[in-house]
Design a protein around this motif. Structure first.
Motif, PDB file in Angstrom:
ATOM      1  N   ILE A   1     -17.378 -10.859  13.167  1.00 17.81           N
ATOM      2  CA  ILE A   1     -16.293 -11.288  14.051  1.00 17.81           C
ATOM      3  C   ILE A   1     -15.618 -10.081  14.702  1.00 17.81           C
ATOM      4  CG2 ILE A   1     -13.980 -12.323  14.084  1.00 17.81           C
ATOM      5  CD1 ILE A   1     -14.975 -14.307  11.969  1.00 17.81           C
ATOM      6  N   THR A   2     -15.218  -9.104  13.898  1.00 14.77           N
ATOM      7  CA  THR A   2     -14.513  -7.949  14.457  1.00 14.77           C
ATOM      8  C   THR A   2     -15.428  -7.117  15.357  1.00 14.77           C
ATOM      9  OG1 THR A   2     -14.989  -6.727  12.419  1.00 14.77           O
ATOM     10  CG2 THR A   2     -12.846  -7.784  12.584  1.00 14.77           C
ATOM     11  N   ALA A   3     -16.720  -7.036  15.006  1.00 17.85           N
ATOM     12  CA  ALA A   3     -17.654  -6.293  15.859  1.00 17.85           C
ATOM     13  C   ALA A   3     -17.799  -6.962  17.213  1.00 17.85           C
ATOM     14  CB  ALA A   3     -19.010  -6.188  15.168  1.00 17.85           C
TER      15      ALA A   3
ATOM     16  N   GLY B   1     -13.925  -6.859  24.005  1.00  9.27           N
ATOM     17  CA  GLY B   1     -12.626  -6.507  24.575  1.00  9.27           C
ATOM     18  C   GLY B   1     -11.969  -5.288  23.986  1.00  9.27           C
ATOM     19  N   GLY B   2     -12.690  -4.544  23.156  1.00 10.18           N
ATOM     20  CA  GLY B   2     -12.135  -3.322  22.598  1.00 10.18           C
ATOM     21  C   GLY B   2     -11.071  -3.541  21.542  1.00 10.18           C
ATOM     22  N   LEU B   3     -11.055  -4.734  20.927  1.00  7.93           N
ATOM     23  CA  LEU B   3     -10.063  -5.011  19.887  1.00  7.93           C
ATOM     24  C   LEU B   3     -10.370  -4.159  18.654  1.00  7.93           C
ATOM     25  CD1 LEU B   3      -7.661  -7.001  19.344  1.00  7.93           C
ATOM     26  CD2 LEU B   3      -9.309  -8.402  18.100  1.00  7.93           C
ATOM     27  N   SER B   4      -9.354  -3.501  18.128  1.00  2.05           N
ATOM     28  CA  SER B   4      -9.561  -2.615  16.986  1.00  2.05           C
ATOM     29  C   SER B   4      -9.899  -3.420  15.737  1.00  2.05           C
ATOM     30  CB  SER B   4      -8.310  -1.774  16.729  1.00  2.05           C
ATOM     31  OG  SER B   4      -7.261  -2.586  16.243  1.00  2.05           O
ATOM     32  N   PRO B   5     -10.676  -2.834  14.802  1.00  2.14           N
ATOM     33  CA  PRO B   5     -11.021  -3.540  13.565  1.00  2.14           C
ATOM     34  C   PRO B   5      -9.800  -3.971  12.761  1.00  2.14           C
ATOM     35  CG  PRO B   5     -12.454  -1.643  13.862  1.00  2.14           C
ATOM     36  CD  PRO B   5     -11.398  -1.549  14.924  1.00  2.14           C
ATOM     37  N   SER B   6      -8.729  -3.166  12.774  1.00  2.00           N
ATOM     38  CA  SER B   6      -7.539  -3.525  11.997  1.00  2.00           C
ATOM     39  C   SER B   6      -6.881  -4.790  12.547  1.00  2.00           C
ATOM     40  CB  SER B   6      -6.536  -2.368  11.995  1.00  2.00           C
ATOM     41  OG  SER B   6      -6.182  -2.014  13.321  1.00  2.00           O
ATOM     42  N   LEU B   7      -6.792  -4.896  13.883  1.00  2.00           N
ATOM     43  CA  LEU B   7      -6.252  -6.120  14.473  1.00  2.00           C
ATOM     44  C   LEU B   7      -7.196  -7.291  14.239  1.00  2.00           C
ATOM     45  CD1 LEU B   7      -4.791  -4.862  17.888  1.00  2.00           C
ATOM     46  CD2 LEU B   7      -3.535  -5.611  15.852  1.00  2.00           C
TER      47      LEU B   7
END
Length: 491
Positions: free
Chosen positions: A178-180, A186-192
Motif C-alpha cells: 500500500i505505502t509503496a 503521489g510521493g506520499l512518505s512511508p510514515s504518512l
C-alpha cells in the motif's frame, strides 16, 4: 564484530528460507495442486462441468441473512478479497514476461481444475464446521482435520502455521504494498502511509469476523467489477488488438509462432509460468478460502462449495485474464515477449493501461492496488481469526492477535522485512501440504455431500424440509459429529 555476525546469520537464514520456499512453490506444491485438481475433478465426476449452471447461479440469494451469522456471500467475498489481490496485477505481468502470452491459456486450464478443488475444500469446511455461542460458525482445514480425520493435534499444527502467516505477517506484506503504491503515484512518505494504513485497518480488524465480512462484502466485489469494466472498455475500443491478443495466447501456448515465448523460451516456459500463476492466484487447495467458507450460514454444504468455486472463476478466468489482455493489447509500446525485463513486472499493468487510456489512469490504478492490498489484509486476518478460534476461545487472546496485526501493519508500512515474508511463504506452503493430504483423505465426504445435494434437488416432493441437509444423510460415509448439522439449518 557482533553486528557483522548477526547480519551474516540473518543472511544465511534468509538464504535457507528462500531455498525452501523456491522448492515448495516451484515444484512440490505446484504439482501437488495440479494433481489435486485432477483428482477432485475425477472424484466429483467433473462437478465444475456437470454443474456449471449451479456454480454460475450460486451468487443468487447468497446475501440472504435472515438467519443471522455470516452470509454465504460474505464468506465468498472474504475469500475473494484474498484471491483477488496484488498478485492479479503484478503476478500476471511476471507470468507474461517469463512465459509469454501462452502462459494465460495454462492459467485457464488450472483454474478449471481448481474449481473442483475449491468446491471440495469449501464443502468439507461446511460439513465439519462448529456452531459458536453467538450463532456464528467456524470451519476450515483445522476443523475438518480434527473432526473428520480425528487428528486434533495436526489440526492445531495447521492452525498455528496459518495464524502466524495470515494474522501477523500478511498485514506487513500488504501494508508495504500500500505505502509503496502511494509513494509511487503521489510521493506520499512511508510514515504518512503507515498512519493511513493503521487508521484503515484498526477499526475493521478490532471489530471481529463480522466486521471483516461486512467490509469485504462490498469492497472486494466492487473493486474487481470496476477493474473488469475498465479492461472491457479497453477491449471494446481496441477490437483488432484484442483479437490479436487472443490469438497470441493460443499460439504462444503451443509454440505455433516464434517470438511469443518468455525469457526461458518456448512452450515449457509458458506452461510452467502459467500453471504457477494460476494455482497461486486462485488459492484452490491452499486452505485459506476454506476458513472463510466454513463461517457461512447455508442450507446445504454444497451451496458454499459452488460459490467458492465461482470465486476461482472470478479470480483467474476474469481478473487475471483482464490483466493479461490489457498488457497484450498495449502491445510493443509496453510489452515485448521474450525481451521485456522481469524487473518491470511491478508497474507493467499500470504502464499498459496508461498507454491505452492516458496518464490520468495511474492514480486510479494506484488506488486499485491500495484497495486490493487492504482487502487482502482483511481476508487473510479473518483466516487467522478462524484458526485462533480453533485453538482457544479466550477473548483476550483474540484481542491480542487483533492488536498485534494492527501493529504489524504499521511496521510493514515503513520497512521491508524480507526474512519474515519468506518465512510466511514457507509456513503457508507447509500448511497447504497438510491441507491437500486431508482433502484427499476426506474426499468420500465430498462425494457423499454432492450426491445428497443432487438427490435433494431431484426430489419431486415440494417440501422445503427435503431440501435441507441433515448430518445423518444416507449418502455420507457416516453420521457427522455434533456441532452444526444435528439440527437442520433453514434459510
Amino acid at each position: 564484530m557482533t553486528a557483522l555476525a548477526h547480519a551474516s546469520w540473518l543472511d544465511q537464514l534468509d538464504s535457507a528460507l528462500a531455498t525452501v520456499s523456491d522448492l515448495l512453490y516451484s515444484w512440490v506444491l505446484m504439482w501437488l495442486l495440479v494433481g489435486a485438481g485432477i483428482f477432485f475433478t475425477i472424484r466429483t465426476r467433473g462437478v465444475q462441468l456437470r454443474h456449471t449452471g449451479a456454480i454460475a447461479a450460486s451468487v443468487a440469494g447468497s446475501r440472504d441473512g435472515r438467519h443471522g451469522g455470516i452470509t454465504s456471500f460474505q464468506a465468498f467475498a472474504v475469500g475473494l478479497a484474498c484471491r483477488v489481490g496484488t498478485g492479479n496485477i503484478v503476478g500476471v505481468a511476471l507470468a507474461l514476461i517469463m512465459g509469454g502470452p501462452g502462459a494465460v491459456l495454462w492459467m485457464w486450464l488450472v483454474a478449471i481444475l481448481g474449481t473442483a478443488t475449491a468446491f471440495s475444500e469449501a464443502t468439507l469446511a461446511q460439513l465439519f464446521k462448529v456452531r459458536r455461542s453467538d450463532d456464528t460458525f467456524r470451519g476450515g482445514p483445522a476443523y475438518y482435520i480434527s473432526r473428520g480425520l480425528r487428528l486434533p493435534i495436526l489440526g492445531a499444527v495447521f492452525a498455528v502455521l496459518f495464524l502466524i502467516a495470515n494474522g501477523l505477517v500478511m498485514p506487513m506484506v500488504q501494508a508495504n504494498a500500500i505505502t509503496a503504491s502511494l509513494q509511487g503515484a503521489g510521493g506520499l512518505s512511508p510514515s504518512l502511509g503507515a498512519v493511513l494504513v493503521v487508521a484503515l485497518t484498526a477499526p475493521v480488524l478490532l471489530g471481529g469476523l463480522r466486521a471483516m465480512a461486512r467490509v469485504a462484502e462490498y469492497l472486494a466485489p466492487l473493486m474487481a467489477l470496476a477493474y473488469l469494466v475498465l479492461v472491457l472498455a479497453i477491449l471494446v475500443t481496441h477490437p483488432v488488438q484484442a483479437w490479436e491478443a487472443l490469438r497470441s495466447i493460443i499460439e504462444g501456448a503451443f509454440g505455433m509462432r516464434q517470438g511469443l515465448g518468455g525469457l526461458a523460451g518456448g512452450v515449457t516456459a509458458a506452461l510452467l509460468n502459467g500453471v504457477r500463476r494460476g494455482l497461486f492466484s486462485n488459492e484452490a487447495g491452499l486452505g485459506g478460502a476454506a476458513c472463510a467458507a466454513g463461517s457461512a450460514t447455508v442450507r446445504h454444504p454444497v451451496q458454499q462449495g459452488f460459490i467458492q468455486a465461482f470465486g476461482v472463476v472470478v479470480d483467474t478466468l476474469f481478473v487475471c485474464t483482464a490483466t493479461a489482455l490489457a498488457i497484450l493489447v498495449a502491445g510493443a509500446g509496453v510489452f515485448r515477449p521474450g525481451t521485456t525485463a522481469k524487473e518491470t513486472a511491478g508497474t507493467l499493468t499500470q504502464d499498459a493501461i496508461a498507454h491505452l487510456v492516458g496518464e490520468w489512469s495511474r492514480w486510479p490504478m494506484a488506488l486499485l492496488v491500495v484497495v486490493l492490498a487492504y482487502t487482502t489484509i482483511i481476508g487473510a486476518f479473518s483466516y487467522a481469526q478462524v484458526c485462533l478460534d480453533y485453538l482457544t476461545d479466550r477473548p483476550w487472546v483474540s484481542r491480542a492477535l487483533q492488536i498485534g496485526a494492527v501493529v504489524c501493519a504499521g511496521v510493514g508500512s515503513v520497512q521491508q522485512l524480507t526474512t519474515v515474508w519468506t518465512l510466511a511463504d514457507v509456513l503457508l506452503g507447509a500448511g497447504a501440504i497438510i491441507n491437500l493430504i486431508a482433502l484427499v483423505a476426506l474426499s468420500r465426504w465430498v462425494a457423499g455431500a454432492l450426491k445428497d445435494w443432487e438427490a435433494l434437488r431431484g426430489s419431486s416432493t415440494p417440501n422445503e424440509e427435503r431440501a435441507v441437509f441433515r448430518g445423518d444423510s444416507e449418502h455420507l460415509p457416516a453420521a457427522l459429529p455434533a456441532g452444526a448439522w444435528e439440527s437442520p439449518v433453514s434459510r
